[in-house]
Write a protein that holds these residues in place. Structure first.
Motif, mmCIF file in Angstrom:
data_model
loop_
_atom_site.group_PDB
_atom_site.id
_atom_site.type_symbol
_atom_site.label_atom_id
_atom_site.label_comp_id
_atom_site.label_asym_id
_atom_site.label_seq_id
_atom_site.Cartn_x
_atom_site.Cartn_y
_atom_site.Cartn_z
ATOM 1 N N ALA A 109 0.827 -1.203 0.000
ATOM 2 C CA ALA A 109 0.000 0.000 0.000
ATOM 3 C C ALA A 109 0.867 1.261 0.000
ATOM 4 C CB ALA A 109 -0.926 -0.008 1.221
ATOM 5 N N GLU A 110 1.937 1.258 0.800
ATOM 6 C CA GLU A 110 2.862 2.398 0.821
ATOM 7 C C GLU A 110 3.515 2.588 -0.547
ATOM 8 O OE1 GLU A 110 5.783 1.981 3.848
ATOM 9 O OE2 GLU A 110 4.368 2.104 5.508
ATOM 10 N N GLY A 111 3.916 1.472 -1.159
ATOM 11 C CA GLY A 111 4.561 1.542 -2.464
ATOM 12 C C GLY A 111 3.652 2.135 -3.522
ATOM 13 N N TYR A 166 13.994 7.857 -2.002
ATOM 14 C CA TYR A 166 12.866 8.750 -1.769
ATOM 15 C C TYR A 166 12.410 8.611 -0.324
ATOM 16 C CZ TYR A 166 8.086 10.490 -1.771
ATOM 17 O OH TYR A 166 6.926 11.157 -1.454
ATOM 18 N N GLU A 167 12.329 9.725 0.368
ATOM 19 C CA GLU A 167 11.920 9.735 1.767
ATOM 20 C C GLU A 167 10.432 10.057 1.840
ATOM 21 O OE1 GLU A 167 12.268 8.937 5.507
ATOM 22 O OE2 GLU A 167 14.219 9.303 4.569
ATOM 23 N N GLY A 168 9.653 9.082 2.302
ATOM 24 C CA GLY A 168 8.217 9.317 2.411
ATOM 25 C C GLY A 168 7.449 8.029 2.568
ATOM 26 N N ALA A 169 6.173 8.131 2.835
ATOM 27 C CA ALA A 169 5.273 6.986 2.955
ATOM 28 C C ALA A 169 5.846 5.902 3.851
ATOM 29 C CB ALA A 169 4.930 6.418 1.577
ATOM 30 N N GLY A 170 6.174 6.306 5.073
ATOM 31 C CA GLY A 170 6.602 5.318 6.053
ATOM 32 C C GLY A 170 8.086 5.201 6.254
ATOM 33 N N GLY A 171 8.909 5.758 5.375
ATOM 34 C CA GLY A 171 10.351 5.629 5.537
ATOM 35 C C GLY A 171 11.089 5.893 4.244
#
Length: 208
Positions: free
Chosen positions: A20-22, A113-118
């Motif tokens: 889902a984060e991906g 890329y920094e985001g969506a959980g880490g």
């Protein structure tokens, strides 16, 4: 279960969360906009199969006429996305290609890329030859046909090995898939036996 092992439920839950984060990361990056003219962005690998254990995405384009200048122009557009903190570019044409096959010439980028959980690693391959490649079909086949037992075994082995210095260049996901799907491997011990026969490191902690 060993004390340091993650539970089956946690392995499955994490895989779902990462998927889902991906999907969110891909929406934010809008790679088809950045790489306009390179053809459709094709997501492959564990994002498609659902066998995710860490924040890693693989995206491919096929653009036979793409030059290094074209790639850097696309990167300039991608650089406007907040959270993109690093890019490693490799010109893998001619003798620098990753295999002996001329059709495997490519431009290859590893983005952070920094985001969506880490922190996410996003691999972007721009193939320079339009040939049939099995990568997407193999991931789709895994998603559709792997059994529950095989899925858990694959996730557990990937969790065990993905931080190893041998992963993914000496021992990677394809080795794990082959071992589980075609050689009845069902445990780390089974996998060590599989690797020993092939004269490969049998432990993720074995020196590089």
């Amino acid at each position: 279960m060993r004390e340091t092992e993650i539970s089956d439920a946690a392995l499955l839950a994490r895989a779902g969360t990462l998927q889902a984060e991906g999907a969110h990361v891909l929406r934010v990056l809008r790679l088809e906009d950045a790489f306009a003219g390179f053809g459709p962005a094709q997501v492959v690998g564990s994002m498609v199969s659902g066998l995710m254990v860490w924040r890693d995405l693989d995206v491919v384009f096929t653009a036979p006429h793409a030059t290094a200048v074209d790639v850097f122009t696309a990167l300039a557009r991608l650089a406007t996305v907040p959270g993109l903190i690093a890019v490693d570019y490799r010109d893998e044409r001619e003798q620098r290609r990753p295999t002996d096959r001329i059709e495997d010439e490519r431009h290859y980028l590893v983005c952070r890329y920094e985001g969506a959980g880490g922190l996410w690693k996003v691999d972007i391959t721009v193939w320079l030859h339009a040939v049939e490649r099995p990568t997407l079909a193999e991931a789709e086949h895994l998603a559709a046909h792997v059994t529950s037992e095989q899925r858990l075994t694959i996730l557990r082995l990937k969790d065990l090995w993905h931080r190893s210095p041998h992963y993914p260049y000496r021992i990677g996901g394809t080795d794990i898939y082959d071992a589980v799907l075609h050689h009845s491997v069902r445990s780390p011990e089974d996998f060590s036996t599989y690797l020993r026969v092939r004269d490969l490191p049998i432990s993720p902690h074995e020196p590089h």
